[in-house]
Design an enzyme around this catalytic site. Structure first.
Site, PDB file in Angstrom:
ATOM      1  N   ASP A  54       0.856  -1.185   0.000  1.00 52.85           N
ATOM      2  CA  ASP A  54       0.000   0.000   0.000  1.00 52.85           C
ATOM      3  C   ASP A  54       0.888   1.228   0.000  1.00 52.85           C
ATOM      4  O   ASP A  54       1.823   1.336   0.812  1.00 52.85           O
ATOM      5  CB  ASP A  54      -0.912   0.013   1.223  1.00 52.85           C
ATOM      6  CG  ASP A  54      -2.121  -0.896   1.061  1.00 52.85           C
ATOM      7  OD1 ASP A  54      -2.208  -1.587   0.028  1.00 52.85           O
ATOM      8  OD2 ASP A  54      -2.971  -0.910   1.966  1.00 52.85           O
TER       9      ASP A  54
ATOM     10  N   HIS B 161       3.523  -2.023   3.868  1.00 51.64           N
ATOM     11  CA  HIS B 161       3.461  -0.599   3.553  1.00 51.64           C
ATOM     12  C   HIS B 161       4.858  -0.109   3.175  1.00 51.64           C
ATOM     13  O   HIS B 161       5.837  -0.396   3.880  1.00 51.64           O
ATOM     14  CB  HIS B 161       2.931   0.201   4.745  1.00 51.64           C
ATOM     15  CG  HIS B 161       1.461   0.000   4.983  1.00 51.64           C
ATOM     16  ND1 HIS B 161       0.961  -1.100   5.640  1.00 51.64           N
ATOM     17  CD2 HIS B 161       0.385   0.760   4.621  1.00 51.64           C
ATOM     18  CE1 HIS B 161      -0.360  -1.020   5.683  1.00 51.64           C
ATOM     19  NE2 HIS B 161      -0.734   0.099   5.076  1.00 51.64           N
TER      20      HIS B 161
END
Length: 269
Positions: free
Chosen positions: A77, A226
């Site tokens: 992400d 992430h």
């Protein structure tokens, strides 16, 4: 007769006022759902439970692959750039691993050169919405705008037209938002392996990230990492190499969808 006719017409008119108008929102519940699951351990798959399994099946969504195949699906992400994505891309290129990057409008505006590099190096670019809102709290039209803005800007930067995968911001979704996204051509991609890695002021070192991944890994895992995490960037090469040594293969989301649903088109072309 005239009086009876007036009563019938009046009754019909009142019924029209009382009867609800059926809309997409009413056909599909908008009760917010927060993605979660029982973590995998000792090679056993993560389990999201029967309720989530049924909802995902109904809307063609995925969160893991075949429990009998040692395939892994690496996803990231990208809400904003924190200086580590280039290193991650270097590692993926070196190890010949294809990943998926779910990007926001902020990322497209602040790091277009990295988005272009992702596309050129064969990675999938997924939609994470433009403003990262709770999609259950905005209108149907606004959801469509959020997704289209990301798709259009990705096309402008990379020249590639289609975008097929969506990860809902904050892991919040509803049957309504899933139906709207599916109608727009998106498949929801959730995950079956994750940990708290996004707090940039609470990084705990590469070994911590490595251990969190290795203790949860399982056949068919969709990994969520992430790119803002220094720990992830520092641990990634060892993670990939050691998982390969354990017999795991890294596959793309396109391969997952081909296997699960016979999807014909790649994410971007």
């Amino acid at each position: 007769m005239k009086t009876i006719r007036k009563v019938v017409l009046l009754s019909s008119a009142l019924m029209l006022l009382v009867l609800p108008t059926v809309t997409n929102a009413e056909e599909n519940s908008n009760s917010p759902l927060h993605w979660g699951f029982k973590k995998g351990e000792n090679g056993r798959q993560a389990d999201a439970g029967r309720m989530f399994e049924v909802i995902l099946e109904d809307h063609g969504a995925v969160y893991k692959g075949d429990e009998n195949a040692k395939d892994l699906y690496l996803t990231f992400d990208n809400g904003y750039e924190n200086g580590y994505t280039a290193k991650i891309l270097d590692i993926l290129k070196k190890e010949k691993v294809t990943a998926a990057f779910f990007i926001t409008g902020h990322y497209l505006e602040s790091a277009p050169e990295l988005v272009d590099r992702m596309a050129k190096e064969g990675h999938i670019i997924g939609n994470h919405s433009w403003h990262h809102p709770d999609l259950t709290q905005i209108s149907d039209e606004k959801i469509k705008q959020e997704l289209e803005m990301v798709r259009a800007e990705t096309e402008r930067i990379t020249g590639r037209k289609h975008m097929n995968y969506l990860r809902p911001p904050r892991g919040i979704f509803s049957e309504r938002t899933m139906a709207i996204a599916k109608e727009a051509g998106y498949t929801h991609v959730f995950w079956s392996l994750a940990f708290v890695d996004w707090n940039t002021d609470q990084q705990k070192g590469a070994q911590y990230a490595y251990d969190k991944i290795m203790t949860q890994v399982h056949p068919g895992a969709v990994l969520l990492l992430h790119t803002v995490s220094k720990d992830n960037a520092d641990a990634l090469e060892n993670v990939i190499r050691d998982l390969k040594k354990q017999g795991y293969s890294f596959k793309s989301l396109d391969e997952l969808m081909l296997k699960k649903a016979g999807m014909k088109n790649p994410m971007l072309y």
